[in-house]
Design a protein around this motif. Structure first.
Motif, mmCIF file in Angstrom:
data_model
loop_
_atom_site.group_PDB
_atom_site.id
_atom_site.type_symbol
_atom_site.label_atom_id
_atom_site.label_comp_id
_atom_site.label_asym_id
_atom_site.label_seq_id
_atom_site.Cartn_x
_atom_site.Cartn_y
_atom_site.Cartn_z
ATOM 1 N N PHE A 15 87.215 96.262 -25.421
ATOM 2 C CA PHE A 15 88.361 97.085 -25.285
ATOM 3 C C PHE A 15 88.331 98.359 -24.868
ATOM 4 O O PHE A 15 88.986 98.957 -24.126
ATOM 5 C CB PHE A 15 89.185 96.923 -26.566
ATOM 6 N N ILE A 16 87.560 99.125 -25.539
ATOM 7 C CA ILE A 16 87.129 100.487 -25.290
ATOM 8 C C ILE A 16 86.934 100.682 -23.763
ATOM 9 O O ILE A 16 87.280 101.654 -22.913
ATOM 10 C CB ILE A 16 86.181 101.435 -26.252
ATOM 11 N N GLU A 17 85.837 99.901 -23.388
ATOM 12 C CA GLU A 17 85.362 100.029 -21.908
ATOM 13 C C GLU A 17 86.919 99.615 -20.880
ATOM 14 O O GLU A 17 87.092 100.381 -20.066
ATOM 15 C CB GLU A 17 84.385 99.024 -21.417
ATOM 16 N N LEU A 18 87.394 98.498 -21.221
ATOM 17 C CA LEU A 18 88.719 98.403 -20.589
ATOM 18 C C LEU A 18 89.693 99.476 -20.600
ATOM 19 O O LEU A 18 89.960 99.834 -19.499
ATOM 20 C CB LEU A 18 89.503 97.072 -21.275
ATOM 21 N N TYR A 19 89.901 100.010 -21.835
ATOM 22 C CA TYR A 19 90.872 101.040 -21.999
ATOM 23 C C TYR A 19 90.525 102.434 -21.010
ATOM 24 O O TYR A 19 91.253 102.926 -20.027
ATOM 25 C CB TYR A 19 91.086 101.524 -23.219
ATOM 26 N N GLU A 20 89.335 102.791 -21.090
ATOM 27 C CA GLU A 20 88.719 103.968 -20.732
ATOM 28 C C GLU A 20 88.568 104.016 -19.279
ATOM 29 O O GLU A 20 88.412 104.949 -18.551
ATOM 30 C CB GLU A 20 87.359 104.378 -21.305
ATOM 31 N N ASN A 21 88.418 102.839 -18.461
ATOM 32 C CA ASN A 21 88.336 102.592 -16.971
ATOM 33 C C ASN A 21 89.587 102.268 -16.447
ATOM 34 O O ASN A 21 89.785 102.218 -15.529
ATOM 35 C CB ASN A 21 87.438 101.440 -16.738
ATOM 36 N N ALA A 22 90.627 102.478 -17.356
ATOM 37 C CA ALA A 22 92.062 102.205 -16.641
ATOM 38 C C ALA A 22 92.789 103.374 -16.252
ATOM 39 O O ALA A 22 92.726 104.127 -17.056
ATOM 40 C CB ALA A 22 92.892 101.238 -17.864
ATOM 41 N N PRO A 23 93.583 103.462 -15.058
ATOM 42 C CA PRO A 23 94.450 104.628 -14.802
ATOM 43 C C PRO A 23 95.577 104.340 -15.750
ATOM 44 O O PRO A 23 95.985 103.354 -16.607
ATOM 45 C CB PRO A 23 94.758 104.217 -13.364
ATOM 46 N N LEU A 24 96.320 105.659 -16.035
ATOM 47 C CA LEU A 24 97.535 105.667 -16.505
ATOM 48 C C LEU A 24 98.520 104.720 -15.921
ATOM 49 O O LEU A 24 99.407 104.032 -16.601
ATOM 50 C CB LEU A 24 98.185 107.105 -16.586
ATOM 51 N N TYR A 25 98.665 104.495 -14.593
ATOM 52 C CA TYR A 25 99.620 103.711 -14.030
ATOM 53 C C TYR A 25 98.665 103.263 -12.564
ATOM 54 O O TYR A 25 97.829 104.051 -11.939
ATOM 55 C CB TYR A 25 100.853 104.442 -13.602
ATOM 56 N N GLN A 26 98.978 102.131 -12.107
ATOM 57 C CA GLN A 26 98.354 101.615 -10.819
ATOM 58 C C GLN A 26 99.248 101.933 -9.490
ATOM 59 O O GLN A 26 100.383 101.727 -9.671
ATOM 60 C CB GLN A 26 98.101 100.280 -10.946
ATOM 61 N N GLN A 27 98.772 102.471 -8.472
ATOM 62 C CA GLN A 27 99.272 102.511 -7.295
ATOM 63 C C GLN A 27 98.603 101.740 -6.248
ATOM 64 O O GLN A 27 97.408 101.698 -5.837
ATOM 65 C CB GLN A 27 99.166 104.266 -6.666
ATOM 66 N N LEU A 28 99.490 100.711 -6.002
ATOM 67 C CA LEU A 28 98.716 99.464 -4.932
ATOM 68 C C LEU A 28 99.475 99.452 -3.920
ATOM 69 O O LEU A 28 100.503 100.075 -3.700
ATOM 70 C CB LEU A 28 98.895 98.434 -5.892
ATOM 71 N N ASP A 29 98.957 98.856 -2.847
ATOM 72 C CA ASP A 29 99.593 98.368 -1.404
ATOM 73 C C ASP A 29 99.843 99.500 -0.878
ATOM 74 O O ASP A 29 101.061 99.686 -0.540
ATOM 75 C CB ASP A 29 100.560 97.150 -1.561
ATOM 76 N N SER A 30 99.089 100.632 -0.745
ATOM 77 C CA SER A 30 99.338 101.862 -0.103
ATOM 78 C C SER A 30 100.314 102.487 -0.666
ATOM 79 O O SER A 30 101.135 103.196 0.015
ATOM 80 C CB SER A 30 99.666 101.327 1.454
ATOM 81 N N GLY A 31 100.673 102.514 -2.029
ATOM 82 C CA GLY A 31 101.458 103.397 -2.687
ATOM 83 C C GLY A 31 103.009 102.361 -2.752
ATOM 84 O O GLY A 31 103.849 102.982 -3.334
ATOM 85 N N ASN A 32 102.919 101.096 -2.001
ATOM 86 C CA ASN A 32 104.353 100.427 -2.223
ATOM 87 C C ASN A 32 104.771 100.005 -3.597
ATOM 88 O O ASN A 32 105.859 99.562 -3.634
ATOM 89 C CB ASN A 32 104.322 99.581 -1.005
ATOM 90 N N LEU A 33 103.678 99.621 -4.192
ATOM 91 C CA LEU A 33 103.713 99.076 -5.535
ATOM 92 C C LEU A 33 103.169 99.858 -6.656
ATOM 93 O O LEU A 33 101.961 100.074 -6.508
ATOM 94 C CB LEU A 33 103.071 97.648 -5.577
ATOM 95 N N ILE A 34 104.019 100.153 -7.830
ATOM 96 C CA ILE A 34 103.464 100.847 -8.967
ATOM 97 C C ILE A 34 103.513 100.042 -10.220
ATOM 98 O O ILE A 34 104.551 99.312 -10.560
ATOM 99 C CB ILE A 34 104.510 102.066 -9.096
ATOM 100 N N ILE A 35 102.345 99.653 -10.886
ATOM 101 C CA ILE A 35 102.367 99.177 -12.128
ATOM 102 C C ILE A 35 102.373 100.149 -13.336
ATOM 103 O O ILE A 35 101.265 101.018 -13.331
ATOM 104 C CB ILE A 35 101.444 98.118 -12.385
ATOM 105 N N ALA A 36 103.294 100.309 -14.026
ATOM 106 C CA ALA A 36 103.281 101.326 -15.143
ATOM 107 C C ALA A 36 103.879 100.615 -16.543
ATOM 108 O O ALA A 36 104.928 100.185 -16.384
ATOM 109 C CB ALA A 36 103.998 102.646 -14.800
#
Length: 248
Positions: free
Chosen positions: A117-138
């Protein structure tokens, strides 16, 4: 890109497995893999309250490691991370169920989940910017002016939402409904606040439909912008849900 983004799982592993199957993913290898190359997205809050948080952690860790999924942390993820670091946190609001699961394991296995879990968490961004910025997951969403930024304010917003500084009777923070004022071009997919149905307002999609409270576990497929849900096997607690179209 083609991605299926799943709402707050909160340890509801059976519902997660059912939903991914409904979306066309196959578990032949022990993790959900789509025959057409689609990937999964997770809005955070993988753990707490539900019966199998550890199963969810391991599956998401494997998916992200194999580059078959995108994950962002939620406030429950942040709290579990701080617990694993040895920080002083209150064992409330569902964390106790995850700790109880860990406590049933041999020390070696407990250490394995902690490191995973520590590895998963520490490698994760605060939010994802996907599809050239057209999709945000937060996890709790994000406003258009915060997209592209990294700061303490951004971290607070994506983990907890647009908090006012006040608290509800149950100790949770009072949050403004930021989606009504969102004017960005990117689609924002988030969870955090459970609604009775997936809610679409101004190119934002709240996909937390309260699986752990007896509602549903839902997913948004992108770029199709279609949703699918499976019913929860957890206890029903209607007071936990907000109406999809509340009076403002």
């Amino acid at each position: 890109m083609k991605i299926d983004i799943i709402g707050d799982i909160h340890g509801c592993f059976d519902e997660f497995k059912e939903l991914t199957g409904y979306l066309g993913y196959r578990w032949d290898s022990g993790i959900p893999v789509h025959p057409d190359g689609r990937v999964l997205g997770f809005v955070g809050d993988l753990t707490d309250r539900g019966p199998n948080s550890l199963g969810v952690i391991e599956t998401v860790w494997k998916l992200v490691t194999k580059q078959l999924a995108y994950y962002v942390p939620g406030n429950h993820c942040n709290k579990l991370y701080r617990y694993f670091l040895g920080n002083k946190v209150k064992i409330l609001h569902g964390l106790e169920t995850t700790i109880e699961e860990l406590g049933r394991l041999p020390k070696k296995e407990m250490k394995r989940y902690k490191e995973m879990f520590i590895e998963l968490y520490e490698n994760a961004p605060l939010y994802q910017q996907l599809d050239s910025g057209n999709l945000i997951i937060a996890h709790a969403g994000i406003t258009e002016e915060l997209i592209g930024r990294q700061s303490k304010r951004v971290k607070t917003f994506v983990l907890y939402g647009d908090i006012t500084g006040e608290t509800n009777e149950d100790g949770t923070p009072v949050r403004r409904d930021w989606a009504f004022n969102y004017k960005g071009d990117a689609y924002v997919v988030y969870g955090h606040t459970p609604f009775s149905e997936v809610r679409n307002i101004n190119r934002t999609y709240n996909i937390d439909t309260g699986a752990v409270f007896g509602g549903k576990l839902s997913a948004l497929s992108y770029p199709e912008l279609t949703t699918k849900s499976v019913k929860s096997g957890m206890p029903y607690a209607a007071e936990k849900f907000r109406d999809v179209n509340p009076d403002r």
